[in-house]
Motif scaffolding. Sequence first.
Motif, PDB file in Angstrom:
ATOM      1  N   ALA A 421     -38.060 -94.482 -90.867  1.00  0.00           N
ATOM      2  CA  ALA A 421     -39.516 -94.399 -90.741  1.00  0.00           C
ATOM      3  C   ALA A 421     -40.202 -95.699 -91.151  1.00  0.00           C
ATOM      4  CB  ALA A 421     -40.048 -93.246 -91.592  1.00  0.00           C
ATOM      5  N   THR A 422     -39.442 -96.652 -91.675  1.00  0.00           N
ATOM      6  CA  THR A 422     -40.000 -97.933 -92.105  1.00  0.00           C
ATOM      7  C   THR A 422     -40.058 -98.902 -90.932  1.00  0.00           C
ATOM      8  OG1 THR A 422     -39.118 -97.642 -94.343  1.00  0.00           O
ATOM      9  CG2 THR A 422     -39.694 -99.883 -93.681  1.00  0.00           C
ATOM     10  N   ALA A 423     -41.242 -99.431 -90.675  1.00  0.00           N
ATOM     11  CA  ALA A 423     -41.396-100.426 -89.611  1.00  0.00           C
ATOM     12  C   ALA A 423     -40.788-101.749 -90.067  1.00  0.00           C
ATOM     13  CB  ALA A 423     -42.875-100.606 -89.282  1.00  0.00           C
ATOM     14  N   PRO A 424     -40.402-102.621 -89.130  1.00  0.00           N
ATOM     15  CA  PRO A 424     -39.873-103.938 -89.520  1.00  0.00           C
ATOM     16  C   PRO A 424     -40.817-104.639 -90.493  1.00  0.00           C
ATOM     17  CG  PRO A 424     -39.587-103.594 -87.177  1.00  0.00           C
ATOM     18  CD  PRO A 424     -40.416-102.440 -87.663  1.00  0.00           C
ATOM     19  N   LEU A 425     -40.272-105.188 -91.555  1.00  0.00           N
ATOM     20  CA  LEU A 425     -41.099-105.807 -92.587  1.00  0.00           C
ATOM     21  C   LEU A 425     -41.682-107.129 -92.098  1.00  0.00           C
ATOM     22  CD1 LEU A 425     -38.978-105.259 -95.839  1.00  0.00           C
ATOM     23  CD2 LEU A 425     -40.646-103.729 -94.770  1.00  0.00           C
ATOM     24  N   SER A 426     -42.971-107.316 -92.372  1.00  0.00           N
ATOM     25  CA  SER A 426     -43.626-108.577 -92.037  1.00  0.00           C
ATOM     26  C   SER A 426     -43.068-109.695 -92.905  1.00  0.00           C
ATOM     27  CB  SER A 426     -45.134-108.456 -92.259  1.00  0.00           C
ATOM     28  OG  SER A 426     -45.756-109.729 -92.166  1.00  0.00           O
ATOM     29  N   LYS A 427     -42.918-110.859 -92.322  1.00  0.00           N
ATOM     30  CA  LYS A 427     -42.425-112.009 -93.076  1.00  0.00           C
ATOM     31  C   LYS A 427     -43.553-112.867 -93.625  1.00  0.00           C
ATOM     32  CE  LYS A 427     -38.406-112.006 -90.041  1.00  0.00           C
ATOM     33  NZ  LYS A 427     -37.661-112.719 -88.975  1.00  0.00           N
ATOM     34  N   THR A 428     -44.793-112.496 -93.303  1.00  0.00           N
ATOM     35  CA  THR A 428     -45.932-113.307 -93.732  1.00  0.00           C
ATOM     36  C   THR A 428     -46.976-112.526 -94.516  1.00  0.00           C
ATOM     37  OG1 THR A 428     -47.028-112.900 -91.605  1.00  0.00           O
ATOM     38  CG2 THR A 428     -45.689-114.912 -91.799  1.00  0.00           C
ATOM     39  N   GLU A 429     -46.899-111.193 -94.503  1.00  0.00           N
ATOM     40  CA  GLU A 429     -47.868-110.381 -95.229  1.00  0.00           C
ATOM     41  C   GLU A 429     -47.137-109.382 -96.118  1.00  0.00           C
ATOM     42  OE1 GLU A 429     -50.753-108.554 -92.747  1.00  0.00           O
ATOM     43  OE2 GLU A 429     -51.308-110.419 -91.724  1.00  0.00           O
ATOM     44  N   LYS A 430     -47.517-109.368 -97.373  1.00  0.00           N
ATOM     45  CA  LYS A 430     -46.855-108.512 -98.359  1.00  0.00           C
ATOM     46  C   LYS A 430     -47.199-107.048 -98.132  1.00  0.00           C
ATOM     47  CE  LYS A 430     -48.592-108.996-102.379  1.00  0.00           C
ATOM     48  NZ  LYS A 430     -48.937-109.704-103.619  1.00  0.00           N
ATOM     49  N   ALA A 431     -46.212-106.187 -98.337  1.00  0.00           N
ATOM     50  CA  ALA A 431     -46.420-104.741 -98.264  1.00  0.00           C
ATOM     51  C   ALA A 431     -45.610-104.080 -99.374  1.00  0.00           C
ATOM     52  CB  ALA A 431     -45.999-104.200 -96.900  1.00  0.00           C
ATOM     53  N   GLY A 432     -46.249-103.192-100.115  1.00  0.00           N
ATOM     54  CA  GLY A 432     -45.555-102.474-101.179  1.00  0.00           C
ATOM     55  C   GLY A 432     -44.830-101.264-100.626  1.00  0.00           C
TER      56      GLY A 432
END
Length: 515
Positions: A421-432
């Motif tokens: 359910a986790t979308a690909p993590l952004s490499k430029t914007e932080k997400a907790g």
Amino acid sequence: MAFADFVDRMKGLLKGGPSHIYEALPENVSHDEVQRRAQTWADRHKRAVKTTLGIMVIVAIAYFVFEFRYKILVKPSCDSAESGFQCETEISHSWGQYSPFYSVPSEISAAVPDGCEVTFAQVLSRHGARDPTLGKTVIYGALIARIHESVKEYGEPYDFIRHYEYKLGADQLTAFGEQQMVNSGINFYHRYGHLARDAAPFIRSAGQKRVVDSAEKWAYGFHQSRAEDKHSKSPDDYPYDIMVIPEGKQYNNTLSDELCTAFETGPDLGKEAQAVWLDVFAPAITLRLNENLPGANLSNQDAVHFMELCPYNTVANEKGKLSPFCHLFTTDEWRSYDYHESLGKWYGFGSGNPLAPTRGVGFVNELIARLTGEPVEDRTSTNATLDGDPETFPLGRSLYADFSHDNDMAGIYAAMGLYNATAPLSKTEKAGPRDTAGYSASWSIPFAARMYVEKMTCAGDAGEDGEEFVRVLVNDRVIPLQSCGADELGRCRLSRYVESLSFARDGGHWDLCFV
């Protein structure tokens, strides 16, 4: 109770004690007679007064000794069997895979649902907190040496570095990490005591010393709890057997796979992702470090290594006392660091890497065998000799415990689809982790991380012929299962859950490992 409260209580007792009623003195009694009678009364009660004052002094001294010993000398550990590491959580819960295990918030209650009973429990655990790897300890030691050689004036919060000596070892469990694993064994026993009091788990471990040591400490915690359980009547054959599987490219080992050649020799997608984020979050930190450590000329990568001295020095302390390095950075900077580590694990060893989930396929097929009681069906990283022998891979047990590494666990999670359910993590914007459907390195694979896989039956359950439910928890967080019709408690029926693991049952992309 504060000492002032104690004094007030003593005064109250004295005031509330038996009162003595004296007759009024006749008016014609002389002044000398009054003094004589007063002296007689004082002499009569002097001993009692001295005794009372003496008791008060002794109690006061005892109180202050108690306070000094337990609040100053005997500081409690930051880690517990119930909830893991809970000191300065705004900092310590954001160290990526270097965070000590802590109980992760769960949207679904982690308690066994009312009316249900767990019939099977499997734990997959990372080893406890350790010293840096040999390569990292060389880097950290050289960094401190360079600072000492080049910096003459230290900024005020950094002055402790002037006298700091780098003494961290390499690769092995720390005393704190050992206790983590004891606590983990205690927790497992308490959670599954109805199964554990009459049966020891079947235990396996990957071959590195810190992993084997972790398995042994976990087993000790389990045994310790069982010995204290008044309801346990069965003999406890401790120390328990631990099946150790060697690590290396020449071994089939589902707890530490190195067989997928294309993965082992391919590009490091995790470091590539980290490099992008490093250029976003690190420059401001690097600038501040260089301003306070003039002459050090630290790079952005040096800044990350400098931050890592915080968790490693913390877990080098037996009680987990936070290192002074930790307070040189803000809470938001630690969250940025946590995201840096999450990117490394997601793209390096997790779902963000095309071949990483395949590395976890062998373990998942072993898990299916244990859940169903059927022989292992796998042609990837399993050891057919071990898995085909009931002595080395028994079926029909209610408790299993396996011990591994963070990178291998990340691949196993991916093969199980836990974070689909986790979308690909952004490499430029932080997400907790609350923005990534529960994924972060610190939430998934900290030191002493643990995944629990449970089977359970529930009273009054007539659906689908009463087939057992399966539920998965990662660090006490219930992971809602994917693609198997999970209910509101995140559970799936056993047969549907096994069907949902088709990626593993079909061998993943094992054929691409040798292209």
